[in-house]
Motif scaffolding. Structure first.
Motif, PDB file in Angstrom:
ATOM      1  N   GLU A  90       0.304  -1.275   0.014  1.00  0.00           N
ATOM      2  CA  GLU A  90       0.366  -0.268  -0.305  1.00  0.00           C
ATOM      3  C   GLU A  90       0.646   0.968  -0.021  1.00  0.00           C
ATOM      4  OE1 GLU A  90      -3.696   0.134   2.394  1.00  0.00           O
ATOM      5  OE2 GLU A  90      -4.051   2.175   2.320  1.00  0.00           O
ATOM      6  N   LEU A 123      -9.187  13.717  -2.758  1.00  0.00           N
ATOM      7  CA  LEU A 123      -7.671  13.350  -2.838  1.00  0.00           C
ATOM      8  C   LEU A 123      -7.558  11.854  -2.454  1.00  0.00           C
ATOM      9  CD1 LEU A 123      -7.812  12.573   1.084  1.00  0.00           C
ATOM     10  CD2 LEU A 123      -8.813  14.684   0.683  1.00  0.00           C
ATOM     11  N   HIS A 156      -1.606  14.187  -3.057  1.00  0.00           N
ATOM     12  CA  HIS A 156      -2.289  13.961  -1.972  1.00  0.00           C
ATOM     13  C   HIS A 156      -1.877  14.455  -0.926  1.00  0.00           C
ATOM     14  CE1 HIS A 156      -2.861  11.114   1.351  1.00  0.00           C
ATOM     15  NE2 HIS A 156      -3.875  11.127   0.826  1.00  0.00           N
ATOM     16  N   ARG A 169      -4.630  16.536   2.139  1.00  0.00           N
ATOM     17  CA  ARG A 169      -4.414  15.693   2.604  1.00  0.00           C
ATOM     18  C   ARG A 169      -4.288  16.486   4.503  1.00  0.00           C
ATOM     19  NH1 ARG A 169      -5.940  10.386   5.409  1.00  0.00           N
ATOM     20  NH2 ARG A 169      -5.549  10.536   7.459  1.00  0.00           N
ATOM     21  N   SER A 221     -10.225  -2.143  -0.491  1.00  0.00           N
ATOM     22  CA  SER A 221      -9.534  -0.599  -1.570  1.00  0.00           C
ATOM     23  C   SER A 221      -9.118  -0.678  -2.279  1.00  0.00           C
ATOM     24  CB  SER A 221      -8.689   0.452  -0.448  1.00  0.00           C
ATOM     25  OG  SER A 221      -8.718   1.765  -0.422  1.00  0.00           O
ATOM     26  N   ARG A 270      -6.469   0.061  -6.019  1.00  0.00           N
ATOM     27  CA  ARG A 270      -5.117   0.601  -6.645  1.00  0.00           C
ATOM     28  C   ARG A 270      -4.995   0.185  -8.221  1.00  0.00           C
ATOM     29  NH1 ARG A 270      -6.424   2.578  -2.509  1.00  0.00           N
ATOM     30  NH2 ARG A 270      -4.964   2.738  -0.801  1.00  0.00           N
ATOM     31  N   HIS A 298      -3.137   6.476   2.652  1.00  0.00           N
ATOM     32  CA  HIS A 298      -4.969   7.176   2.617  1.00  0.00           C
ATOM     33  C   HIS A 298      -5.131   6.414   3.705  1.00  0.00           C
ATOM     34  CE1 HIS A 298      -4.252   8.625  -1.655  1.00  0.00           C
ATOM     35  NE2 HIS A 298      -3.764   7.909  -2.009  1.00  0.00           N
ATOM     36  N   CYS A 306      -7.627   6.141   6.797  1.00  0.00           N
ATOM     37  CA  CYS A 306      -8.732   6.511   6.522  1.00  0.00           C
ATOM     38  C   CYS A 306      -8.797   8.364   7.860  1.00  0.00           C
ATOM     39  CB  CYS A 306      -9.795   6.106   7.760  1.00  0.00           C
ATOM     40  SG  CYS A 306     -11.496   7.206   7.881  1.00  0.00           S
ATOM     41  N   SER A 364     -14.497   8.895  13.828  1.00  0.00           N
ATOM     42  CA  SER A 364     -15.873   7.588  13.631  1.00  0.00           C
ATOM     43  C   SER A 364     -15.114   6.813  15.026  1.00  0.00           C
ATOM     44  CB  SER A 364     -15.570   6.426  12.772  1.00  0.00           C
ATOM     45  OG  SER A 364     -15.515   7.426  11.195  1.00  0.00           O
TER      46      SER A 364
HETATM   47  C1  HEM Z   1     -15.651   3.489  10.788  1.00  0.00           C
HETATM   48  C2  HEM Z   1     -15.847   3.850  10.552  1.00  0.00           C
HETATM   49  C3  HEM Z   1     -15.214   4.405   8.740  1.00  0.00           C
HETATM   50  C4  HEM Z   1     -13.817   3.108   8.320  1.00  0.00           C
HETATM   51  C5  HEM Z   1     -13.881   1.347   9.099  1.00  0.00           C
HETATM   52  C6  HEM Z   1     -13.471   3.816   7.347  1.00  0.00           C
HETATM   53  C7  HEM Z   1     -12.658   2.831   6.711  1.00  0.00           C
HETATM   54  C8  HEM Z   1     -12.017   3.748   4.765  1.00  0.00           C
HETATM   55  C9  HEM Z   1     -10.990   2.955   4.522  1.00  0.00           C
HETATM   56  C10 HEM Z   1     -10.863   1.373   4.416  1.00  0.00           C
HETATM   57  C11 HEM Z   1     -10.503   4.162   4.031  1.00  0.00           C
HETATM   58  C12 HEM Z   1      -9.354   3.636   2.648  1.00  0.00           C
HETATM   59  C13 HEM Z   1      -7.933   3.721   3.297  1.00  0.00           C
HETATM   60  C14 HEM Z   1      -6.841   3.094   2.563  1.00  0.00           C
HETATM   61  O1  HEM Z   1      -6.780   3.469   1.153  1.00  0.00           O
HETATM   62  O2  HEM Z   1      -5.890   2.867   3.150  1.00  0.00           O
HETATM   63  C15 HEM Z   1     -10.519   5.456   4.230  1.00  0.00           C
HETATM   64  C16 HEM Z   1     -10.003   6.777   3.278  1.00  0.00           C
HETATM   65  C17 HEM Z   1     -10.514   8.373   4.021  1.00  0.00           C
HETATM   66  N1  HEM Z   1     -12.158   7.655   4.021  1.00  0.00           N
HETATM   67 FE1  HEM Z   1     -12.866   6.962   6.005  1.00  0.00          FE
HETATM   68  N2  HEM Z   1     -14.025   5.084   7.091  1.00  0.00           N
HETATM   69  C18 HEM Z   1     -14.579   5.060   8.626  1.00  0.00           C
HETATM   70  C19 HEM Z   1     -15.257   6.537   8.344  1.00  0.00           C
HETATM   71  C20 HEM Z   1     -14.586   7.425   7.936  1.00  0.00           C
HETATM   72  C21 HEM Z   1     -15.721   8.830   8.146  1.00  0.00           C
HETATM   73  C22 HEM Z   1     -16.866   9.414   9.281  1.00  0.00           C
HETATM   74  C23 HEM Z   1     -15.259   9.980   7.312  1.00  0.00           C
HETATM   75  C24 HEM Z   1     -15.812  11.427   7.096  1.00  0.00           C
HETATM   76  C25 HEM Z   1     -14.767  12.450   7.522  1.00  0.00           C
HETATM   77  C26 HEM Z   1     -14.519   8.944   6.482  1.00  0.00           C
HETATM   78  C27 HEM Z   1     -13.660  10.023   5.357  1.00  0.00           C
HETATM   79  C28 HEM Z   1     -12.615   9.224   4.614  1.00  0.00           C
HETATM   80  C29 HEM Z   1     -11.607   9.833   3.678  1.00  0.00           C
HETATM   81  C30 HEM Z   1     -11.306  11.250   3.237  1.00  0.00           C
HETATM   82  C31 HEM Z   1     -11.162   9.207   2.818  1.00  0.00           C
HETATM   83  C32 HEM Z   1      -9.363   8.890   2.725  1.00  0.00           C
HETATM   84  C33 HEM Z   1      -8.261   9.257   2.952  1.00  0.00           C
HETATM   85  C34 HEM Z   1      -7.675   9.843   1.890  1.00  0.00           C
HETATM   86  O3  HEM Z   1      -7.444   9.106   1.129  1.00  0.00           O
HETATM   87  O4  HEM Z   1      -6.340  10.674   2.288  1.00  0.00           O
HETATM   88  N3  HEM Z   1     -13.977   7.997   6.615  1.00  0.00           N
HETATM   89  N4  HEM Z   1     -11.908   5.278   5.327  1.00  0.00           N
END
Ligand code: HEM
Length: 388
Positions: free
Chosen positions: A52, A75, A83, A87, A277, A279, A335, A337, A343
């Motif tokens: 990753e 992003l 990115h 971020r 996720s 890629r 990336h 979260c 959360s």
């Molecule tokens: C239990 C709740 C959540 C889980 C399990 C979760 C899980 C994830 C995962 C698996 C990714 C992709 C990571 C990767 O590809 O390495 C992600 C990315 C992201 N999540 Fe969450 N998410 C949760 C809640 C939220 C919430 C509430 C928000 C909004 C505020 C959010 C915003 C984002 C954003 C903006 C990304 C992109 C980050 C990046 O590309 O730098 N997530 N999330």
């Protein structure tokens, strides 16, 4: 197409329960090309952890992909410096400090309102009546789109999720997604004057203050809505279900022997709300004994990594007494979260302690269905509470 061994899967069975198939893959073909998904799947934790961060090979950029086409280039679909800039720009909204000092109180206000309405005794589907609603309320605050209702947020989120996974090209699904994105774009445009005049800590205000280009602001808000609604919803509802069906474990939490945060970590390990996720391979390369070609599509299977026997004993068991710290339900690279702290505060700090405190004798009144593999969670939560 990569040279990984070919493994066929039954898509309906995979949706019903991907874990048996993934277990077999981890054991026999940990990296496999699955024709039914037209993707190469990485299923072991070690391989995903190694792959990753290597975005020069496993890139997040997919300019012609459905997400970029329908929601704009957010992003999550950028690598490296492009990115990192965005971020960093959103960090003040989602930082642990802002979550602690600002959002937690808002989450409590929303949860109190919902629980007041549910009353001290009653029955209903808490998947919608509590989990979906609270998750939507939290996103209204976090995004700054308070003119939208929690139902608007939920519908838009689902329409976008369906749209970006519409590999079959169903025109109805695409049309619904476009209606949802237009609605969000309109709400953003309408909210901008107030966010400029009275900036808050929400995503819209913070990104405007950081001078991010408008298309990025729109795309990142749509990303937060599509990616920030269903996961908290599914984790809140899923944990209620898991504890009600494991009463001995519920007792440990209510006695204070196990924290709500431990429950949260074990639940997202056991039943990761985001199972994968995607890629795209950006340069020809040989890794893990497999040749990857530019343009190959790859799935990092987070749900599988969280059941990796090298890290978790009896991974199929929900066990809040285990150390689940090595799960990668939030990702394992740049990336990771952005909403992880929000959360945890919403779910472990507010939703769960409050619902189990306020709704006495909470109990299930019917069968709970569970489904999905890319997004996996309970689909309903029929409950009653109050007088027995
Ligand atoms: C239990 C709740 C959540 C889980 C399990 C979760 C899980 C994830 C995962 C698996 C990714 C992709 C990571 C990767 O590809 O390495 C992600 C990315 C992201 N999540 Fe969450 N998410 C949760 C809640 C939220 C919430 C509430 C928000 C909004 C505020 C959010 C915003 C984002 C954003 C903006 C990304 C992109 C980050 C990046 O590309 O730098 N997530 N999330």
């Amino acid at each position: 197409m990569s040279t990984a061994p070919i493994v066929h899967i039954d898509l309906a069975a995979f949706w019903a329960d991907p874990y048996p198939t993934l277990k077999k893959m981890r054991r026999e073909t940990p990296i496999a090309f699955v024709p039914e998904l037209n993707r190469t799947l990485l299923t072991r934790r070690d391989d995903i952890i190694k792959a990753e961060p290597d975005f020069a090979i496993f890139s997040s950029q997919q300019p012609e992909g459905l997400m970029v086409k329908l929601m704009g280039e957010n992003l999550m679909r950028k690598d490296g410096e492009a990115h990192a800039v965005e971020r960093k720009a959103i960090f003040p909204t989602v930082s642990p400090r802002t979550v602690r000092d600002h959002w937690t109180a808002q989450f409590k206000t929303s949860a109190t309102e919902i629980l007041d309405e549910l009353g001290t005794s009653g029955d209903g589907d808490l998947f919608t009546g509590f989990a979906t609603r609270l998750s939507g309320e939290a996103l209204r605050s976090l995004t700054g789109l308070t003119a939208l209702s929690w139902q608007d947020i939920d519908q838009a989120s689902q329409a976008m999720i369906d749209g970006v996974s519409n590999y079959a090209g169903d025109p109805t699904v695409e049309a619904r997604c476009r209606i949802a994105t237009t609605r969000i774009d309109t709400a953003i445009t309408a909210a901008i004057p107030n966010a400029c005049a009275n900036p808050g800590l929400d995503l819209l205000s913070i990104m405007l203050g950081a001078d991010l280009p408008k298309p990025s602001i729109h795309a990142n808000i749509k990303l937060a809505i599509s990616g920030g609604q269903n996961e908290p919803r599914d984790v809140i509802a899923g944990i209620i279900w898991a504890l009600l069906t494991h009463p001995d474990q519920l007792k440990l939490v209510l006695n204070g022997q196990i924290t709500w945060l431990q429950v949260f970590e074990e639940f997202v390990r056991w039943l990761a709300p985001i199972g994968m996720s995607p890629r795209r391979v950006a340069q020809d390369s040989t890794l893990f004994g497999v040749d990857f070609k530019i343009g190959d599509d790859v799935f990092f299977m987070f749900g599988s990594a969280n059941h990796d026997e090298d890290y978790f004993d009896n991974p199929e068991q929900f066990d809040i007494t285990r150390n689940a710290g090595k799960h990668i339900a939030f990702g394992a690279g740049p990336h990771f979260c952005a909403g992880a702290w929000a959360s945890k505060a919403l779910i472990a700090g507010v939703a769960l302690p409050m619902i189990f405190e306020r709704l006495k004798n909470l109990r299930l009144t019917g069968d709970v269905r569970v489904g999905g593999w890319a997004f996996r969670g309970v689909l309903n939560l029929p409950c009653a509470w109050g007088q027995l």
